[in-house]
Design a protein around this motif. Sequence first.
Motif, mmCIF file in Angstrom:
data_model
loop_
_atom_site.group_PDB
_atom_site.id
_atom_site.type_symbol
_atom_site.label_atom_id
_atom_site.label_comp_id
_atom_site.label_asym_id
_atom_site.label_seq_id
_atom_site.Cartn_x
_atom_site.Cartn_y
_atom_site.Cartn_z
ATOM 1 N N ASP A 116 0.864 -1.180 0.000
ATOM 2 C CA ASP A 116 0.000 0.000 0.000
ATOM 3 C C ASP A 116 0.905 1.236 0.000
ATOM 4 O OD1 ASP A 116 -2.870 1.209 1.954
ATOM 5 O OD2 ASP A 116 -1.638 2.159 0.383
ATOM 6 N N TYR A 117 0.918 1.953 -1.149
ATOM 7 C CA TYR A 117 1.838 3.080 -1.338
ATOM 8 C C TYR A 117 1.471 4.278 -0.470
ATOM 9 C CZ TYR A 117 3.919 0.829 -5.454
ATOM 10 O OH TYR A 117 4.587 -0.036 -6.300
ATOM 11 N N GLN A 118 0.231 4.313 0.029
ATOM 12 C CA GLN A 118 -0.204 5.489 0.766
ATOM 13 C C GLN A 118 -0.495 5.172 2.222
ATOM 14 O OE1 GLN A 118 -2.107 6.870 -3.423
ATOM 15 N NE2 GLN A 118 -3.128 7.743 -1.650
ATOM 16 N N ALA A 119 0.221 4.186 2.740
ATOM 17 C CA ALA A 119 0.075 3.834 4.149
ATOM 18 C C ALA A 119 1.459 3.570 4.724
ATOM 19 C CB ALA A 119 -0.785 2.585 4.299
ATOM 20 N N VAL A 120 1.669 3.948 5.983
ATOM 21 C CA VAL A 120 2.921 3.648 6.693
ATOM 22 C C VAL A 120 2.741 2.299 7.374
ATOM 23 C CG1 VAL A 120 4.403 4.331 8.620
ATOM 24 C CG2 VAL A 120 3.501 6.069 7.046
ATOM 25 N N ASP A 121 3.716 1.410 7.205
ATOM 26 C CA ASP A 121 3.594 0.096 7.850
ATOM 27 C C ASP A 121 3.632 0.262 9.366
ATOM 28 O OD1 ASP A 121 4.025 -3.014 6.837
ATOM 29 O OD2 ASP A 121 4.553 -2.635 8.941
ATOM 30 N N PRO A 137 -1.478 2.530 -19.633
ATOM 31 C CA PRO A 137 -1.594 3.917 -19.153
ATOM 32 C C PRO A 137 -2.314 4.020 -17.809
ATOM 33 C CG PRO A 137 -2.800 3.604 -21.236
ATOM 34 C CD PRO A 137 -2.085 2.334 -20.954
ATOM 35 N N ALA A 138 -3.180 3.047 -17.503
ATOM 36 C CA ALA A 138 -3.872 3.076 -16.207
ATOM 37 C C ALA A 138 -2.866 2.893 -15.066
ATOM 38 C CB ALA A 138 -4.937 1.987 -16.168
ATOM 39 N N VAL A 139 -1.850 2.059 -15.292
ATOM 40 C CA VAL A 139 -0.798 1.868 -14.281
ATOM 41 C C VAL A 139 -0.054 3.182 -14.075
ATOM 42 C CG1 VAL A 139 1.453 0.772 -13.887
ATOM 43 C CG2 VAL A 139 -0.488 -0.602 -14.696
ATOM 44 N N ARG A 140 0.358 3.805 -15.185
ATOM 45 C CA ARG A 140 1.138 5.045 -15.108
ATOM 46 C C ARG A 140 0.323 6.119 -14.374
ATOM 47 N NH1 ARG A 140 2.054 3.844 -20.716
ATOM 48 N NH2 ARG A 140 1.357 5.898 -21.385
ATOM 49 N N ASP A 141 -0.953 6.233 -14.731
ATOM 50 C CA ASP A 141 -1.781 7.268 -14.078
ATOM 51 C C ASP A 141 -1.911 7.010 -12.584
ATOM 52 O OD1 ASP A 141 -4.055 7.695 -16.924
ATOM 53 O OD2 ASP A 141 -2.088 8.553 -16.451
ATOM 54 N N MET A 188 2.123 9.723 -6.544
ATOM 55 C CA MET A 188 3.272 10.619 -6.345
ATOM 56 C C MET A 188 2.797 12.023 -5.980
ATOM 57 S SD MET A 188 5.738 9.344 -9.486
ATOM 58 C CE MET A 188 7.121 10.413 -9.063
ATOM 59 N N ARG A 189 1.747 12.489 -6.666
ATOM 60 C CA ARG A 189 1.212 13.828 -6.367
ATOM 61 C C ARG A 189 0.662 13.860 -4.942
ATOM 62 N NH1 ARG A 189 -0.739 13.342 -11.793
ATOM 63 N NH2 ARG A 189 -2.778 12.633 -10.990
ATOM 64 N N TRP A 190 0.047 12.746 -4.533
ATOM 65 C CA TRP A 190 -0.507 12.646 -3.160
ATOM 66 C C TRP A 190 0.604 12.862 -2.137
ATOM 67 C CZ3 TRP A 190 0.019 9.378 1.129
ATOM 68 C CH2 TRP A 190 -1.054 9.368 2.045
ATOM 69 N N TRP A 191 1.784 12.301 -2.387
ATOM 70 C CA TRP A 191 2.911 12.467 -1.458
ATOM 71 C C TRP A 191 3.457 13.889 -1.519
ATOM 72 C CZ3 TRP A 191 3.642 9.891 2.656
ATOM 73 C CH2 TRP A 191 3.311 8.527 2.731
ATOM 74 N N LEU A 192 3.561 14.450 -2.727
ATOM 75 C CA LEU A 192 4.059 15.826 -2.803
ATOM 76 C C LEU A 192 3.098 16.768 -2.082
ATOM 77 C CD1 LEU A 192 5.434 16.106 -6.441
ATOM 78 C CD2 LEU A 192 6.675 15.552 -4.336
ATOM 79 N N ASP A 193 1.796 16.511 -2.199
ATOM 80 C CA ASP A 193 0.810 17.345 -1.502
ATOM 81 C C ASP A 193 0.954 17.224 0.005
ATOM 82 O OD1 ASP A 193 -1.863 16.710 -3.936
ATOM 83 O OD2 ASP A 193 -0.103 18.021 -3.980
ATOM 84 N N ALA A 202 3.437 15.082 -15.485
ATOM 85 C CA ALA A 202 2.221 14.762 -14.723
ATOM 86 C C ALA A 202 2.383 15.029 -13.236
ATOM 87 C CB ALA A 202 1.840 13.297 -14.930
ATOM 88 N N VAL A 203 3.638 15.018 -12.747
ATOM 89 C CA VAL A 203 3.824 15.073 -11.290
ATOM 90 C C VAL A 203 4.529 16.346 -10.837
ATOM 91 C CG1 VAL A 203 4.912 13.937 -9.315
ATOM 92 C CG2 VAL A 203 3.929 12.555 -11.164
ATOM 93 N N PHE A 204 5.600 16.728 -11.553
ATOM 94 C CA PHE A 204 6.460 17.799 -11.033
ATOM 95 C C PHE A 204 6.225 19.149 -11.685
ATOM 96 C CE2 PHE A 204 8.666 14.918 -8.450
ATOM 97 C CZ PHE A 204 8.901 13.765 -9.172
#
Length: 556
Positions: A68-73, A182-186, A192-197, A250-252
């Motif tokens: 899970d990329y958006q959770a801390v273990d 492209p669904a994977v890339r998106d 990545m944007r979620w983390w930058l935010d 898309a991100v930076f």
Amino acid sequence: PEDAPWWTRAVVYQVYPRSFADSDGDGIGDLRGILGRLDHLAELGVDVVWLSPIYASPQDDNGYDISDYQAVDPMFGTLEDLEELIAALHDRGMKLVMDLVVNHTSDEHPWFVESRDPDSPKRDWYWWRPPRAGMAAGAPGAEPTNWRSFFEGPAWELDERSGEYYLHLFSRKQPDLNWENPAVRDAVYSMMRWWLDRGVDGFRMDVINLISKDIALPDGVVTDGLLADGSASYVCGPRIHEFLAEMHKAVFAGRPERLLTVGEMPGVTVEQARDFTDPAREEVDMVFQFEHVGLDHGPGGKFDVRPLRLRDLKASFGRWQTALADVGWNSLYWDNHDQPRIVSRFGDDGRYRRESATMLATVLHLHRGTPYVYQGEELGMTNAHFTRFDQYRDIETLNHVAVAKTVGTGSDEDLLAGIAATGRDNARTPMQWDGSPNAGFTTGTPWISVNENYPTVNAEAERADPGSVFHYYRALIALRHDDPVVALGDFTMLLPDHEHVYAFTRRLGGVTLTVLGNFSGEVQETGLELGELVLGNYPDPAGSALRPWEARVHRS
Ligand code: TEU
């Protein structure tokens, strides 16, 4: 010049959270442990902290298998702990760079769990292929290609449910994402944007040059046994520049703060790195290349260790300095969580531990590029010098030992010597804070043994000794902050054929820095005319010759 990006004057510190500092006594480092040690990083003077993965993960490859990329273990803490760490670093004028592992996920990631269903919309998020034509699923050699994985064995795993194989360049619990989709890339860019935010200041991108594969999936050339090196089909693949440019847009793009992106690129060449790091192409700011950390690998690979020849190192680093002199930017590293510790590898971790550690640091940090300091490198921490198989934890080492024992290559003694010299666990023993039990890393039982030299090699002892490796790293980092010649000067190699002395100049605006490093335990003459001494790793003034493992920086 002032318009050079901030990271040309910056030093990055890599924290391997699992082994840095444990706050709750479970024997595993965690985020609150890092929060408790920020004074150490501030005193060292580093500008950026790169965190190895702390995301939800079954820990098959110590967190480089993310579920899970958006959770801390939970073993590392909570998202709130991470947000507190980001704020604490920002309060101290430091930045936080996260580890982005998107060539593959964990096989326990919901994306992959769903993808196992041949009829699911996520089937094409990974690389699924039927057995080789005319062969039964599960038959030896029925894998869709003959590639070996980085961690031994075939790079394809059969899933009985669908009778198809999925690709995993690393462990079977690290299925490769299909970046053609492209669904994977998106989904990756959105994460990545979620983390930058959330205030993160950039990413270290794990094996990012492997994400584009040759979709024909051709076999590799078999050299020994049944499996082949398939890297020609996935190292810097056909669409890699397209994907990185798309990611950047898309991100930076448009984000006001200057972020840092560093792409970890096994197998990348200098020519390719010029393109990846050319600011006009807006792909990544810099890359981790692997030429210098392959110079002591024999024909049998990384565990077949050969002595370094200094001329090879000078030729390699010199090539990278020349190639990126006018376009692009170098990263500079000796250590990380995948490499043995440099003082044991290219220095002398016994009699001349302090001298060789500081000489190696001087030579690296005075090159043109952004230096990376790996946790413990600033203390002159050494290899673990393990003597038993059961002391090892790393999947790469354990798989290597299992295969070697199965095929019966080499004695236990040879095997133990190889993994002791170059196994990744050398860098993963707990950070040595002080001389108390477990070096102050944990009040519990550490997940891996603490290096036996912690009573003498530890941050508290280093801080108390003005002539220590720690205080020398502080001076080196301060020099990069203060002297534009270090950050932006040009590079000229000297004495390219000298077997034991590494020498070069850096010039900018009429100032010349001459850097010398003695890679031997004997006195070495250089015959070079030298200016005032700016920095040296021996307490008393230098004569004409270089003493054992001596480093000097002169200004003229
Ligand atoms: O490393 C990629 C990589 O190339 C290393 O596996 C390297 O080839 C090897 O360790 C040298 O012995 C990254 C991470 O840094 C590493 O920790 C992960 O195991 C790997 O990717 C898979 O995510």
